[in-house]
Every structure is written in structure tokens, then in C-alpha cells.
Scaffold this motif. Structure first.
Motif, mmCIF file in Angstrom:
data_model
loop_
_atom_site.group_PDB
_atom_site.id
_atom_site.type_symbol
_atom_site.label_atom_id
_atom_site.label_comp_id
_atom_site.label_asym_id
_atom_site.label_seq_id
_atom_site.Cartn_x
_atom_site.Cartn_y
_atom_site.Cartn_z
ATOM 1 N N SER A 185 0.826 -1.208 0.000
ATOM 2 C CA SER A 185 0.000 0.000 0.000
ATOM 3 C C SER A 185 0.859 1.256 0.000
ATOM 4 O O SER A 185 0.565 2.229 -0.700
ATOM 5 C CB SER A 185 -0.921 0.006 1.229
ATOM 6 N N VAL A 186 1.925 1.237 0.786
ATOM 7 C CA VAL A 186 2.827 2.390 0.847
ATOM 8 C C VAL A 186 3.458 2.652 -0.515
ATOM 9 O O VAL A 186 3.492 3.786 -1.006
ATOM 10 C CB VAL A 186 3.923 2.171 1.909
ATOM 11 N N CYS A 187 3.965 1.587 -1.146
ATOM 12 C CA CYS A 187 4.656 1.737 -2.430
ATOM 13 C C CYS A 187 3.692 2.140 -3.545
ATOM 14 O O CYS A 187 4.062 2.908 -4.439
ATOM 15 C CB CYS A 187 5.380 0.444 -2.787
ATOM 16 N N GLU A 188 2.469 1.634 -3.494
ATOM 17 C CA GLU A 188 1.491 2.013 -4.515
ATOM 18 C C GLU A 188 1.036 3.456 -4.330
ATOM 19 O O GLU A 188 0.782 4.163 -5.304
ATOM 20 C CB GLU A 188 0.286 1.075 -4.462
ATOM 21 N N THR A 212 10.284 -3.635 9.981
ATOM 22 C CA THR A 212 9.406 -2.586 9.474
ATOM 23 C C THR A 212 9.041 -1.673 10.637
ATOM 24 O O THR A 212 8.555 -2.166 11.666
ATOM 25 C CB THR A 212 8.123 -3.162 8.854
ATOM 26 N N PRO A 213 9.269 -0.369 10.540
ATOM 27 C CA PRO A 213 8.950 0.535 11.650
ATOM 28 C C PRO A 213 7.442 0.651 11.859
ATOM 29 O O PRO A 213 6.665 0.633 10.903
ATOM 30 C CB PRO A 213 9.556 1.871 11.206
ATOM 31 N N ALA A 214 7.044 0.782 13.122
ATOM 32 C CA ALA A 214 5.626 0.881 13.452
ATOM 33 C C ALA A 214 4.976 2.099 12.805
ATOM 34 O O ALA A 214 3.786 2.080 12.485
ATOM 35 C CB ALA A 214 5.443 0.934 14.968
ATOM 36 N N GLY A 215 5.757 3.156 12.607
ATOM 37 C CA GLY A 215 5.212 4.362 12.005
ATOM 38 C C GLY A 215 4.643 4.130 10.622
ATOM 39 O O GLY A 215 3.701 4.824 10.201
ATOM 40 N N LEU A 216 5.194 3.164 9.910
ATOM 41 C CA LEU A 216 4.683 2.862 8.570
ATOM 42 C C LEU A 216 3.281 2.271 8.650
ATOM 43 O O LEU A 216 2.405 2.609 7.846
ATOM 44 C CB LEU A 216 5.647 1.910 7.867
ATOM 45 N N PHE A 217 3.060 1.395 9.629
ATOM 46 C CA PHE A 217 1.726 0.821 9.797
ATOM 47 C C PHE A 217 0.711 1.892 10.193
ATOM 48 O O PHE A 217 -0.426 1.882 9.730
ATOM 49 C CB PHE A 217 1.748 -0.289 10.844
ATOM 50 N N ARG A 218 1.126 2.817 11.068
ATOM 51 C CA ARG A 218 0.221 3.887 11.476
ATOM 52 C C ARG A 218 -0.118 4.794 10.297
ATOM 53 O O ARG A 218 -1.240 5.278 10.178
ATOM 54 C CB ARG A 218 0.849 4.707 12.607
ATOM 55 N N TRP A 219 0.847 5.014 9.416
ATOM 56 C CA TRP A 219 0.634 5.842 8.234
ATOM 57 C C TRP A 219 -0.472 5.261 7.348
ATOM 58 O O TRP A 219 -1.359 5.971 6.884
ATOM 59 C CB TRP A 219 1.952 5.948 7.460
ATOM 60 N N VAL A 220 -0.433 3.960 7.142
ATOM 61 C CA VAL A 220 -1.459 3.310 6.321
ATOM 62 C C VAL A 220 -2.798 3.333 7.043
ATOM 63 O O VAL A 220 -3.841 3.627 6.433
ATOM 64 C CB VAL A 220 -1.047 1.861 5.980
ATOM 65 N N TYR A 221 -2.806 3.038 8.343
ATOM 66 C CA TYR A 221 -4.044 3.062 9.129
ATOM 67 C C TYR A 221 -4.713 4.440 9.059
ATOM 68 O O TYR A 221 -5.940 4.554 8.997
ATOM 69 C CB TYR A 221 -3.743 2.707 10.580
ATOM 70 N N ASN A 222 -3.895 5.501 9.052
ATOM 71 C CA ASN A 222 -4.403 6.874 9.001
ATOM 72 C C ASN A 222 -4.772 7.321 7.590
ATOM 73 O O ASN A 222 -5.001 8.504 7.357
ATOM 74 C CB ASN A 222 -3.361 7.840 9.562
ATOM 75 N N LYS A 223 -4.827 6.372 6.668
ATOM 76 C CA LYS A 223 -5.117 6.689 5.253
ATOM 77 C C LYS A 223 -4.080 7.658 4.693
ATOM 78 O O LYS A 223 -4.388 8.680 4.107
ATOM 79 C CB LYS A 223 -6.536 7.243 5.110
ATOM 80 N N PHE A 224 -2.823 7.289 4.934
ATOM 81 C CA PHE A 224 -1.648 7.978 4.406
ATOM 82 C C PHE A 224 -1.500 9.384 4.982
ATOM 83 O O PHE A 224 -1.207 10.348 4.279
ATOM 84 C CB PHE A 224 -1.697 8.000 2.872
ATOM 85 N N ARG A 225 -1.656 9.449 6.300
ATOM 86 C CA ARG A 225 -1.415 10.673 7.045
ATOM 87 C C ARG A 225 -0.721 10.321 8.358
ATOM 88 O O ARG A 225 -0.795 9.194 8.834
ATOM 89 C CB ARG A 225 -2.737 11.401 7.341
ATOM 90 N N THR A 226 -0.065 11.301 8.946
ATOM 91 C CA THR A 226 0.540 11.080 10.257
ATOM 92 C C THR A 226 -0.522 11.226 11.336
ATOM 93 O O THR A 226 -1.604 11.794 11.116
ATOM 94 C CB THR A 226 1.659 12.100 10.530
ATOM 95 N N ASP A 227 -0.214 10.724 12.531
ATOM 96 C CA ASP A 227 -1.124 10.911 13.655
ATOM 97 C C ASP A 227 -1.383 12.394 13.894
ATOM 98 O O ASP A 227 -2.512 12.808 14.167
ATOM 99 C CB ASP A 227 -0.533 10.288 14.921
ATOM 100 N N ALA A 228 -0.304 13.191 13.813
ATOM 101 C CA ALA A 228 -0.438 14.627 14.062
ATOM 102 C C ALA A 228 -1.386 15.279 13.058
ATOM 103 O O ALA A 228 -2.210 16.126 13.422
ATOM 104 C CB ALA A 228 0.933 15.293 14.007
ATOM 105 N N ASP A 229 -1.268 14.883 11.787
ATOM 106 C CA ASP A 229 -2.143 15.454 10.761
ATOM 107 C C ASP A 229 -3.608 15.120 11.036
ATOM 108 O O ASP A 229 -4.492 15.967 10.886
ATOM 109 C CB ASP A 229 -1.749 14.937 9.377
ATOM 110 N N VAL A 230 -3.859 13.863 11.432
ATOM 111 C CA VAL A 230 -5.240 13.453 11.696
ATOM 112 C C VAL A 230 -5.787 14.177 12.923
ATOM 113 O O VAL A 230 -6.919 14.677 12.928
ATOM 114 C CB VAL A 230 -5.330 11.928 11.903
ATOM 115 N N ASN A 231 -4.980 14.262 13.976
ATOM 116 C CA ASN A 231 -5.453 14.837 15.234
ATOM 117 C C ASN A 231 -5.752 16.330 15.126
ATOM 118 O O ASN A 231 -6.671 16.833 15.782
ATOM 119 C CB ASN A 231 -4.423 14.591 16.339
#
Length: 303
Positions: A152-155, A246-265
Motif C-alpha cells: 500500500s505504501v509503495c502504490e 518494518t517501523p511501526a510508524g509505517l503501519f500507522r501511516w497506512v491506518y491513518n489513510k496515508f497521514r501522520t497521527d499529528a495530521d489526523v489529530n
């Protein structure tokens, strides 16, 4: 054929049993030795870098690299440490070429493939595809999750580049400890050690367990919860290690629909209901992750 003088029958008792060489070595020396040779050749170039030479000459009181007093280089798709999106690690053109050339070698690709997805041949002609190994075999659901998230990240961002083809590795990053006497501090991954012998035992601190880790050994570790390191080796020995993760931040990025936690919050479009749902998701994410591990049903030896 049965009864042939060069064959013998082994009466298997149903317990997991390694098949070793005639010297008692578990694994493939044809992989470990070339890998050690290839890593050593790259290490020579890395240790002659001016920046590393300055580190080696650092005075007492200066910080030591967190993975130990040796060169440790990481390459791949990272996410964390203030990054606003996943991106490939940045290196000088020279170092990037050294690392990508190393990862392209068959010895390294065979280790990467054996560790997590599909091993690299050659195989007998009746194999239509390489057999599944390690990560895929022992945690198929978790393996599929890693592959789906990285894909998902690469696509989403074609600028990101995987270290290995998808058929070989589902991990986004690689760290190589270039030794020549790698002794890692306690860290919170898969790890393969293609060099050394009498020392270098693997220490799992939280389990209070020390495991002999001979050349060519590979281990899968849930590194977010198990601190690990290795012991010193003999004065005349060398040891390199190859780690994928694989860093956990990558999984969070996909979960957030390609955004950081900060961006979503901080987004004005994120509703109170969505904030509440995110809190619930965080609370149950641990349990969902544990459920993706395969429960071992075979014989268990207590160590």
C-alpha cells in the motif's frame, strides 16, 4: 532407492528435528560463508569513509553508536522520527551504491528470502515455485499483513523503493552490522548472523535467556517487546549481522489513510466520533496484533 548402500533410514519420532551437516552445523554454509565474504568486502569500503574514521578517532566521552562500537548501516523505506511521510533512507551517493550493490548479491538475497518470504534457489525442477519459509510458514497471517501494508505504501507513493522484490521480503528496512566484531547493545527484529562461532550468543533479556547463535543462524523476534543483544566473540573471530524490520510508524501511516497521527489529530475534518474511534482502535491494536501470530500446536521443549 530403499536398500541402496548409500542410503539409510531415519526413524523420525514426530518431533521437530534439524537436519545438519556432518559437522553438526544447522543451516547452509554455502550461503553463510559467501554472505560473510560479501559483507566484509563492503565493510572495507565503509570503514575508509572519512566520517567513520572520525568516529573511530572520537575522544572519550563522545557517544557510541546505539547498536554498538561498529558501523551499522540501515537502508529502506522508513517512517518515524518526525518524518511527514514514508521515504527511503538518505545516504551519500557512494554509500547508497555500496549498500544497494550488497543487497543485490545472491548471498544476501538468499538470506532475505529464507528469513521471511520465499527462499532463493536453485531448486529441483519439480518445484514450480520456491517453498514458503520461516515468517510465512510460522506466522502466515502476520506475514500477509506486512506485505499488504508495504504494498500500500509503495502504490501510494511510487518514489518509495523496496530493498528486495516482493516475493523475497515483506520488510521495509534492513540494518547491516559490519563488524568485524559485532557486539550489539540491548535493543528493541529478524536477525541473521553470517560469521563467528564460539561467542556471539544471542541474549533475550526479558526472557532471561541466552541462546547459542552459530554462523548462518536466523531468528524471528517480536522486537517491540523483546530486548536483545549478543555477547562478545573470541579475539580471533569475526561476526556480521543482517537484520530486517518494518517501523511501526509505517503501519500507522497506512491506518491513518496515508497521514501522520499529528495530521489526523489536528485536522478540522476529523470529527469527535472519529477521535473516539481512534482511541478505541489504539486500545485493541495490541490484541489484534497478537491474534495474527500462529499458535504453535506441535511439541514444546521448555528451556
Amino acid at each position: 532407492m530403499p536398500g541402496s548402500p548409500d542410503m539409510r533410514v531415519y526413524e523420525w519420532q514426530g518431533e521437530p528435528t534439524p537436519v545438519t551437516t556432518n559437522r553438526g552445523v544447522v543451516g547452509d554454509e554455502e550461503v553463510a560463508k559467501p554472505a560473510a565474504k560479501d559483507i566484509r568486502a563492503t565493510a572495507v569500503d565503509i570503514y575508509t569513509e572519512p566520517r567513520w574514521l572520525r568516529k573511530r578517532r572520537a575522544r572519550n566521552g563522545e557517544s557510541v553508536p546505539r547498536r554498538g562500537p561498529h558501523a551499522a548501516k540501515t537502508i529502506g523505506i522508513s517512517m518515524g522520527g518526525g518524518q511527514t511521510h514514508p521515504q527511503n533512507t538518505a545516504h551519500s551517493a557512494r554509500l547508497h551504491q555500496l549498500l544497494t550493490n550488497l543487497l543485490a548479491l545472491q548471498s544476501i538475497q538468499r538470506i532475505a528470502g529464507w528469513t521471511n518470504s520465499k527462499s532463493v534457489g536453485p531448486y529441483p525442477s519439480h518445484y514450480a515455485n520456491p517453498p514458503p519459509v520461516l515468517f510465512m510458514a510460522f506466522a502466515k497471517q502476520l506475514h500477509s499483513f506486512y506485505e499488504k501494508e508495504l504494498r500500500s505504501v509503495c502504490e501510494h507513493d511510487p518514489r518509495t523503493t523496496r530493498n528486495f522484490p516482493a516475493r523475497l521480503s515483506v520488510f521495509s528496512m534492513v540494518t547491516i552490522n559490519f563488524g568485524p566484531a559485532t557486539v550489539t547493545f540491548r535493543t528493541l527484529t529478524t536477525a541473521t548472523s553470517p560469521g563467528g562461532d564460539l561467542g556471539g550468543h544471542l541474549v533475550l533479556w526479558d526472557l532471561k535467556l541466552i541462546i547459542r547463535f552459530p554462523p548462518g543462524s536466523t531468528i524471528l523476534i517480536p522486537s517491540a517487546i523483546l530486548r536483545h543483544s549478543n555477547t562478545k566473540i573470541q579475539a580471533n573471530e569475526t561476526r556480521f549481522s543482517f537484520t530486517q524490520f518494518t517501523p511501526a510508524g509505517l503501519f500507522r501511516w497506512v491506518y491513518n489513510k496515508f497521514r501522520t497521527d499529528a495530521d489526523v489529530n489536528k485536522s478540522e475534518t476529523t470529527t469527535p466520533a472519529e477521535h473516539e474511534q481512534r482511541k478505541k482502535d489504539r486500545a485493541r491494536r495490541w490484541d489484534e496484533g497478537v491474534k495474527m501470530y500462529t499458535r504453535w500446536q506441535g511439541p514444546v521443549s521448555t528451556v
